[in-house]
Scaffold this motif. Structure first.
Motif, mmCIF file in Angstrom:
data_model
loop_
_atom_site.group_PDB
_atom_site.id
_atom_site.type_symbol
_atom_site.label_atom_id
_atom_site.label_comp_id
_atom_site.label_asym_id
_atom_site.label_seq_id
_atom_site.Cartn_x
_atom_site.Cartn_y
_atom_site.Cartn_z
ATOM 1 N N ALA A 41 6.927 -16.017 27.661
ATOM 2 C CA ALA A 41 6.550 -15.329 28.896
ATOM 3 C C ALA A 41 7.622 -15.505 29.965
ATOM 4 O O ALA A 41 7.947 -14.557 30.698
ATOM 5 C CB ALA A 41 5.204 -15.852 29.395
ATOM 6 N N ALA A 42 8.174 -16.712 30.058
ATOM 7 C CA ALA A 42 9.232 -16.959 31.035
ATOM 8 C C ALA A 42 10.475 -16.127 30.733
ATOM 9 O O ALA A 42 11.098 -15.557 31.637
ATOM 10 C CB ALA A 42 9.578 -18.451 31.054
ATOM 11 N N ALA A 43 10.834 -16.029 29.456
ATOM 12 C CA ALA A 43 11.997 -15.229 29.078
ATOM 13 C C ALA A 43 11.751 -13.749 29.345
ATOM 14 O O ALA A 43 12.654 -13.031 29.808
ATOM 15 C CB ALA A 43 12.318 -15.455 27.602
ATOM 16 N N ALA A 44 10.531 -13.259 29.060
ATOM 17 C CA ALA A 44 10.211 -11.852 29.307
ATOM 18 C C ALA A 44 10.228 -11.533 30.795
ATOM 19 O O ALA A 44 10.629 -10.448 31.202
ATOM 20 C CB ALA A 44 8.842 -11.522 28.713
ATOM 21 N N ARG A 45 9.816 -12.495 31.623
ATOM 22 C CA ARG A 45 9.894 -12.294 33.071
ATOM 23 C C ARG A 45 11.345 -12.119 33.513
ATOM 24 O O ARG A 45 11.674 -11.226 34.311
ATOM 25 C CB ARG A 45 9.266 -13.487 33.803
ATOM 26 C CG ARG A 45 9.298 -13.369 35.333
ATOM 27 C CD ARG A 45 9.232 -14.710 36.025
ATOM 28 N NE ARG A 45 10.371 -15.567 35.694
ATOM 29 C CZ ARG A 45 10.621 -16.720 36.290
ATOM 30 N NH1 ARG A 45 9.828 -17.175 37.229
ATOM 31 N NH2 ARG A 45 11.674 -17.441 35.933
ATOM 32 N N ARG A 46 12.236 -12.967 32.986
ATOM 33 C CA ARG A 46 13.656 -12.839 33.345
ATOM 34 C C ARG A 46 14.214 -11.499 32.885
ATOM 35 O O ARG A 46 15.052 -10.898 33.567
ATOM 36 C CB ARG A 46 14.447 -13.980 32.729
ATOM 37 C CG ARG A 46 14.117 -15.360 33.304
ATOM 38 C CD ARG A 46 15.129 -16.409 32.852
ATOM 39 N NE ARG A 46 15.108 -16.601 31.405
ATOM 40 C CZ ARG A 46 14.355 -17.494 30.778
ATOM 41 N NH1 ARG A 46 13.524 -18.272 31.487
ATOM 42 N NH2 ARG A 46 14.395 -17.631 29.474
ATOM 43 N N GLU A 47 13.733 -11.018 31.738
ATOM 44 C CA GLU A 47 14.254 -9.772 31.167
ATOM 45 C C GLU A 47 13.740 -8.540 31.896
ATOM 46 O O GLU A 47 14.473 -7.562 32.072
ATOM 47 C CB GLU A 47 13.874 -9.703 29.685
ATOM 48 C CG GLU A 47 14.370 -8.473 28.953
ATOM 49 C CD GLU A 47 15.876 -8.474 28.759
ATOM 50 O OE1 GLU A 47 16.434 -7.380 28.520
ATOM 51 O OE2 GLU A 47 16.499 -9.554 28.854
ATOM 52 N N THR A 48 12.489 -8.569 32.337
ATOM 53 C CA THR A 48 11.846 -7.359 32.889
ATOM 54 C C THR A 48 11.619 -7.412 34.387
ATOM 55 O O THR A 48 11.433 -6.358 35.017
ATOM 56 C CB THR A 48 10.486 -7.130 32.216
ATOM 57 O OG1 THR A 48 9.599 -8.214 32.558
ATOM 58 C CG2 THR A 48 10.634 -7.038 30.708
ATOM 59 N N GLY A 49 11.589 -8.610 34.971
ATOM 60 C CA GLY A 49 11.294 -8.723 36.395
ATOM 61 C C GLY A 49 9.823 -8.664 36.739
ATOM 62 O O GLY A 49 9.468 -8.696 37.926
ATOM 63 N N VAL A 50 8.941 -8.579 35.743
ATOM 64 C CA VAL A 50 7.504 -8.555 36.024
ATOM 65 C C VAL A 50 7.078 -9.937 36.513
ATOM 66 O O VAL A 50 7.376 -10.949 35.865
ATOM 67 C CB VAL A 50 6.707 -8.165 34.757
ATOM 68 C CG1 VAL A 50 5.194 -8.211 35.033
ATOM 69 C CG2 VAL A 50 7.115 -6.777 34.279
ATOM 70 N N PRO A 51 6.376 -10.025 37.650
ATOM 71 C CA PRO A 51 5.962 -11.337 38.174
ATOM 72 C C PRO A 51 5.109 -12.104 37.165
ATOM 73 O O PRO A 51 4.277 -11.519 36.460
ATOM 74 C CB PRO A 51 5.151 -10.977 39.423
ATOM 75 C CG PRO A 51 5.657 -9.623 39.826
ATOM 76 C CD PRO A 51 5.997 -8.920 38.544
#
Length: 241
Positions: A82-92
């Motif tokens: 989830a942390a990596a996907a946040r960095r990739e997409t910018g979704v809070p």
């Protein structure tokens, strides 16, 4: 507003109930590893995303306003994804983690990580009660001690080195006392899961003056916004933008 809720815990189900009641669209994602899982209200998807890249792709294809990770405190892989996907997409991203357990003055607790916990047992007792779930059981297979293991679902392959019981909490103090006495348990092993659903075993161990080995939680990835309660998570979702 729409939220992807990474769930599977009691807090996740309660959060889904409150958010849906407030008119927030909630998609609860469950890993699907537990049979007869308690389903939350709202939309539910089951199964993994295919790692961090798969979660990022899913977020691009299914736009949501935020992701809330309310998985188990030991679900370190999902939180890292989830942390990596946040960095990739910018979704809070918000992480909801219930507080861990607090040792009292009458407790005989021994803190360890999963890799070293088994080494402590021979000096503490000879009849072990493992309450760590089915993942990680093999770390205790070679202690040579009589072992009772309790899981929600049976591990595959089913272990032959321990006595296995299948049960789902919450458990009462009376039930836990009866179990410990019936099997003459003299040392308990558990994860620092926190919460009231499975804390009765700690009360029972305290009452019987048994030592307890507590498996430490994995560290969260750096830089994540974290709350400890459903109420705090609701306020985060509803905050003015």
């Amino acid at each position: 507003m729409k939220v992807l809720l990474l769930g599977g815990t009691g807090e996740a189900r309660e959060l889904a109930r409150v958010l849906v009641g407030a008119g927030v669209g909630v998609i609860s994602s469950l890993a699907g590893r537990t049979t007869e899982a308690r389903l939350p209200v709202g939309e539910v998807r089951t199964g993994g995303f295919g790692g961090a890249d798969g979660l990022a792709d899913w977020l691009r294809e299914h736009p949501v306003d935020a992701v809330i990770d309310a998985t188990h405190p030991f679900a370190a892989t999902m939180t890292a994804h989830a942390a990596a996907a946040r960095r990739e997409t910018g979704v809070p991203l918000l992480v909801l983690r219930r507080p861990g357990w607090t040792q009292g003055p009458d407790d005989n607790w021994h803190w360890a990580d999963l890799a070293t916990a088994a080494n402590l047992l021979p000096s503490l007792g000879s009849r072990v009660f493992l309450t760590i779930g089915r993942q990680g059981l093999d770390a205790f297979a070679t202690t040579g001690l009589w072992t009772l293991a309790r899981c929600v679902d049976a591990p595959e392959p089913r272990p032959t080195w321990c006595t296995l019981i299948l049960a789902r909490g919450p458990f009462t103090l009376a039930d836990e006392l009866a179990l410990l006495r019936e099997h003459r348990i003299d040392v308990l092993v558990t994860k620092d899961s926190g919460g009231p659903a499975t804390s009765a075993k700690l009360d029972a161990a305290r009452q019987l003056h048994l030592p307890v080995v507590i498996i430490r939680r994995p560290d969260l990835p750096a830089g994540l916004e974290t709350v400890l309660s459903v109420d705090e998570a609701v306020r985060w979702v509803m905050r003015p933008t």
